[in-house]
Design a protein around this motif. Sequence first.
Motif, PDB file in Angstrom:
ATOM      1  N   MET A   1       0.768  -1.396   0.079  1.00  0.00           N
ATOM      2  CA  MET A   1      -0.154  -0.210   0.000  1.00  0.00           C
ATOM      3  C   MET A   1       0.563   1.379   0.261  1.00  0.00           C
ATOM      4  SD  MET A   1      -2.472   0.749   2.993  1.00  0.00           S
ATOM      5  CE  MET A   1      -3.848  -0.312   2.248  1.00  0.00           C
ATOM      6  N   SER A   2       0.623   2.024  -0.792  1.00  0.00           N
ATOM      7  CA  SER A   2       1.662   3.314  -1.067  1.00  0.00           C
ATOM      8  C   SER A   2       1.188   4.610   0.073  1.00  0.00           C
ATOM      9  CB  SER A   2       1.128   4.274  -2.522  1.00  0.00           C
ATOM     10  OG  SER A   2      -0.504   4.715  -2.664  1.00  0.00           O
ATOM     11  N   GLU A   3       2.066   5.119   0.918  1.00  0.00           N
ATOM     12  CA  GLU A   3       1.858   6.304   2.013  1.00  0.00           C
ATOM     13  C   GLU A   3       1.184   7.349   1.460  1.00  0.00           C
ATOM     14  OE1 GLU A   3       4.642   8.449   4.585  1.00  0.00           O
ATOM     15  OE2 GLU A   3       5.840   7.505   2.702  1.00  0.00           O
ATOM     16  N   GLN A   4       0.079   7.565   1.559  1.00  0.00           N
ATOM     17  CA  GLN A   4      -1.029   8.800   1.589  1.00  0.00           C
ATOM     18  C   GLN A   4       0.436  10.216   2.045  1.00  0.00           C
ATOM     19  OE1 GLN A   4      -4.038   8.764   0.682  1.00  0.00           O
ATOM     20  NE2 GLN A   4      -4.161  10.713   0.469  1.00  0.00           N
ATOM     21  N   ILE A   5       0.139  10.594   1.729  1.00  0.00           N
ATOM     22  CA  ILE A   5       1.049  11.914   1.245  1.00  0.00           C
ATOM     23  C   ILE A   5       0.082  13.067   1.508  1.00  0.00           C
ATOM     24  CG2 ILE A   5       1.872  13.928   0.200  1.00  0.00           C
ATOM     25  CD1 ILE A   5       2.816  11.056  -2.061  1.00  0.00           C
ATOM     26  N   THR A   6       0.367  13.980   2.807  1.00  0.00           N
ATOM     27  CA  THR A   6      -0.276  15.176   3.143  1.00  0.00           C
ATOM     28  C   THR A   6       0.401  16.148   2.547  1.00  0.00           C
ATOM     29  OG1 THR A   6      -0.138  14.637   5.313  1.00  0.00           O
ATOM     30  CG2 THR A   6      -2.038  12.913   4.153  1.00  0.00           C
ATOM     31  N   ALA A   7      -0.569  17.541   2.656  1.00  0.00           N
ATOM     32  CA  ALA A   7      -0.138  18.543   2.645  1.00  0.00           C
ATOM     33  C   ALA A   7       0.777  19.446   4.054  1.00  0.00           C
ATOM     34  CB  ALA A   7      -0.622  19.407   1.761  1.00  0.00           C
ATOM     35  N   ARG A   8       1.196  20.688   3.960  1.00  0.00           N
ATOM     36  CA  ARG A   8       1.388  20.781   5.591  1.00  0.00           C
ATOM     37  C   ARG A   8       0.483  21.605   5.849  1.00  0.00           C
ATOM     38  NH1 ARG A   8       6.341  19.832   2.764  1.00  0.00           N
ATOM     39  NH2 ARG A   8       7.790  18.718   3.751  1.00  0.00           N
ATOM     40  N   VAL A   9      -0.182  22.013   6.989  1.00  0.00           N
ATOM     41  CA  VAL A   9      -0.871  22.085   7.319  1.00  0.00           C
ATOM     42  C   VAL A   9      -0.735  23.470   8.605  1.00  0.00           C
ATOM     43  CG1 VAL A   9      -2.861  21.325   6.708  1.00  0.00           C
ATOM     44  CG2 VAL A   9      -2.200  20.285   8.982  1.00  0.00           C
ATOM     45  N   ARG A  10      -1.264  24.119   8.993  1.00  0.00           N
ATOM     46  CA  ARG A  10      -1.137  25.183  10.346  1.00  0.00           C
ATOM     47  C   ARG A  10      -2.397  25.904  10.082  1.00  0.00           C
ATOM     48  NH1 ARG A  10       2.606  30.296  10.341  1.00  0.00           N
ATOM     49  NH2 ARG A  10       0.764  31.176   8.866  1.00  0.00           N
ATOM     50  N   PHE A 113       5.791  20.721 -10.834  1.00  0.00           N
ATOM     51  CA  PHE A 113       6.891  20.020  -9.685  1.00  0.00           C
ATOM     52  C   PHE A 113       8.253  19.515  -9.798  1.00  0.00           C
ATOM     53  CE2 PHE A 113       6.190  17.735 -14.043  1.00  0.00           C
ATOM     54  CZ  PHE A 113       7.207  16.966 -14.298  1.00  0.00           C
ATOM     55  N   ARG A 114       8.852  20.006 -10.022  1.00  0.00           N
ATOM     56  CA  ARG A 114      10.429  19.985 -10.350  1.00  0.00           C
ATOM     57  C   ARG A 114      11.269  20.833  -8.660  1.00  0.00           C
ATOM     58  NH1 ARG A 114      12.086  23.153 -15.895  1.00  0.00           N
ATOM     59  NH2 ARG A 114      11.021  23.663 -14.511  1.00  0.00           N
ATOM     60  N   PRO A 115      12.191  20.451  -7.815  1.00  0.00           N
ATOM     61  CA  PRO A 115      12.381  20.761  -7.070  1.00  0.00           C
ATOM     62  C   PRO A 115      12.569  22.158  -6.378  1.00  0.00           C
ATOM     63  CG  PRO A 115      13.807  18.350  -7.277  1.00  0.00           C
ATOM     64  CD  PRO A 115      12.506  18.945  -8.115  1.00  0.00           C
ATOM     65  N   GLN A 116      13.753  22.588  -7.411  1.00  0.00           N
ATOM     66  CA  GLN A 116      13.813  24.257  -8.192  1.00  0.00           C
ATOM     67  C   GLN A 116      12.673  25.379  -9.244  1.00  0.00           C
ATOM     68  OE1 GLN A 116      16.618  24.905  -6.964  1.00  0.00           O
ATOM     69  NE2 GLN A 116      18.078  23.244  -6.314  1.00  0.00           N
ATOM     70  N   GLY A 117      11.515  23.746  -8.921  1.00  0.00           N
ATOM     71  CA  GLY A 117      10.316  24.793  -9.860  1.00  0.00           C
ATOM     72  C   GLY A 117       9.905  25.881  -9.683  1.00  0.00           C
ATOM     73  N   VAL A 118       8.824  26.798 -10.143  1.00  0.00           N
ATOM     74  CA  VAL A 118       8.090  28.051  -9.792  1.00  0.00           C
ATOM     75  C   VAL A 118       6.818  27.923  -9.929  1.00  0.00           C
ATOM     76  CG1 VAL A 118       8.505  30.412  -9.463  1.00  0.00           C
ATOM     77  CG2 VAL A 118      10.250  29.597  -9.736  1.00  0.00           C
ATOM     78  N   ASP A 138       9.333  18.826  -2.322  1.00  0.00           N
ATOM     79  CA  ASP A 138       9.295  17.500  -2.144  1.00  0.00           C
ATOM     80  C   ASP A 138       8.570  17.282  -1.905  1.00  0.00           C
ATOM     81  OD1 ASP A 138       8.115  18.176   0.088  1.00  0.00           O
ATOM     82  OD2 ASP A 138       9.285  17.865   1.519  1.00  0.00           O
ATOM     83  N   ASP A 139       7.588  16.081  -1.870  1.00  0.00           N
ATOM     84  CA  ASP A 139       5.817  15.121  -2.202  1.00  0.00           C
ATOM     85  C   ASP A 139       5.132  16.341  -1.235  1.00  0.00           C
ATOM     86  OD1 ASP A 139       6.831  14.006  -3.523  1.00  0.00           O
ATOM     87  OD2 ASP A 139       6.617  11.486  -2.813  1.00  0.00           O
ATOM     88  N   ARG A 140       5.250  16.759   0.281  1.00  0.00           N
ATOM     89  CA  ARG A 140       4.347  17.641   0.602  1.00  0.00           C
ATOM     90  C   ARG A 140       4.489  18.433   0.476  1.00  0.00           C
ATOM     91  NH1 ARG A 140       4.781  16.382   6.466  1.00  0.00           N
ATOM     92  NH2 ARG A 140       2.598  17.101   6.619  1.00  0.00           N
ATOM     93  N   SER A 141       4.702  19.519   0.037  1.00  0.00           N
ATOM     94  CA  SER A 141       5.767  20.731  -0.633  1.00  0.00           C
ATOM     95  C   SER A 141       4.426  21.286  -2.219  1.00  0.00           C
ATOM     96  CB  SER A 141       6.538  21.208  -1.182  1.00  0.00           C
ATOM     97  OG  SER A 141       7.412  20.915   0.366  1.00  0.00           O
ATOM     98  N   TYR A 142       4.386  19.943  -2.557  1.00  0.00           N
ATOM     99  CA  TYR A 142       3.761  20.281  -3.902  1.00  0.00           C
ATOM    100  C   TYR A 142       2.073  19.149  -3.776  1.00  0.00           C
ATOM    101  CZ  TYR A 142       2.593  19.438  -8.931  1.00  0.00           C
ATOM    102  OH  TYR A 142       2.045  19.526  -9.848  1.00  0.00           O
ATOM    103  N   ARG A 160       2.908  14.494  -6.976  1.00  0.00           N
ATOM    104  CA  ARG A 160       4.301  14.813  -7.213  1.00  0.00           C
ATOM    105  C   ARG A 160       4.745  13.218  -8.142  1.00  0.00           C
ATOM    106  NH1 ARG A 160       9.400  14.925  -4.690  1.00  0.00           N
ATOM    107  NH2 ARG A 160      11.080  16.337  -5.883  1.00  0.00           N
ATOM    108  N   ARG A 161       4.599  12.077  -6.820  1.00  0.00           N
ATOM    109  CA  ARG A 161       5.181  10.765  -7.902  1.00  0.00           C
ATOM    110  C   ARG A 161       4.939  10.383  -8.860  1.00  0.00           C
ATOM    111  NH1 ARG A 161       4.997   8.023  -1.997  1.00  0.00           N
ATOM    112  NH2 ARG A 161       6.407   9.371  -0.721  1.00  0.00           N
ATOM    113  N   GLU A 162       3.692  10.960  -9.619  1.00  0.00           N
ATOM    114  CA  GLU A 162       2.995  10.291 -10.617  1.00  0.00           C
ATOM    115  C   GLU A 162       3.844  10.897 -11.915  1.00  0.00           C
ATOM    116  OE1 GLU A 162      -1.250   8.796  -9.376  1.00  0.00           O
ATOM    117  OE2 GLU A 162      -1.015  10.464  -9.800  1.00  0.00           O
ATOM    118  N   LEU A 163       4.003  12.673 -11.344  1.00  0.00           N
ATOM    119  CA  LEU A 163       4.352  13.567 -12.075  1.00  0.00           C
ATOM    120  C   LEU A 163       6.164  13.059 -12.586  1.00  0.00           C
ATOM    121  CD1 LEU A 163       2.415  16.647 -11.540  1.00  0.00           C
ATOM    122  CD2 LEU A 163       2.578  15.144 -13.150  1.00  0.00           C
TER     123      LEU A 163
END
Length: 213
Positions: A1-10, A113-118, A138-142, A160-163
Amino acid sequence: MSEQITARVRGTDVALGPTFAARLVPWLRWGAPLLSAVFLPVTGLYVHRQLWWPWWTALPAAWAAGWVLLALLMLAVLLLTHRTTWWNRESGRVRRGRQWCEAAHVRAVVPDFRPQGVTVLDAGEEGRRLLIPYSGWDDRSYEGIAEFERHVCGAASASRRELLARDRAARKSWQNRALAKRYAMTWREEFEDPHVFLEAFDARRKELARRQR
């Protein structure tokens, strides 16, 4: 089972792109220690000669001092340059430092989705655009950007992993097409499978090698 990716929240805020900690922690964990080790022969020799410490003391001290110096340097750089982009899901406001826009006014999201992308958020208000540097850090950033895109555009957004997997496949296909052209091979649809292409390519090279004998 693939890991669930979640965005960072505050609280009710969702980070679009990397947070300050997301940028700093990898440098503290990998960048600063490795770079400190690279300069260890020079820094260790300096400590050894200046303080007359034995090598088994001078080398660890030089490495630790280099790690701390590089960590503080990156901390200063990020404090001056990094601004986290936050999207408040309740108010609908997106802000990055002093820049802000309303999510309802965003006409288009141009993700990267690139690390240095904008990633670009086009609000369309007198040409107002909000830029999100290092959007694929990283995955959570995207994932925060993907969630925002789903909210604004109402369409499914790939992870991001799929892209990244699609990008690697496209690059591999482009490289294989260049090789096929170089060796006068007619490109066939089944060559999109790299294993099939590799077999055909090896057969073509052997054929050319026999002709040259």
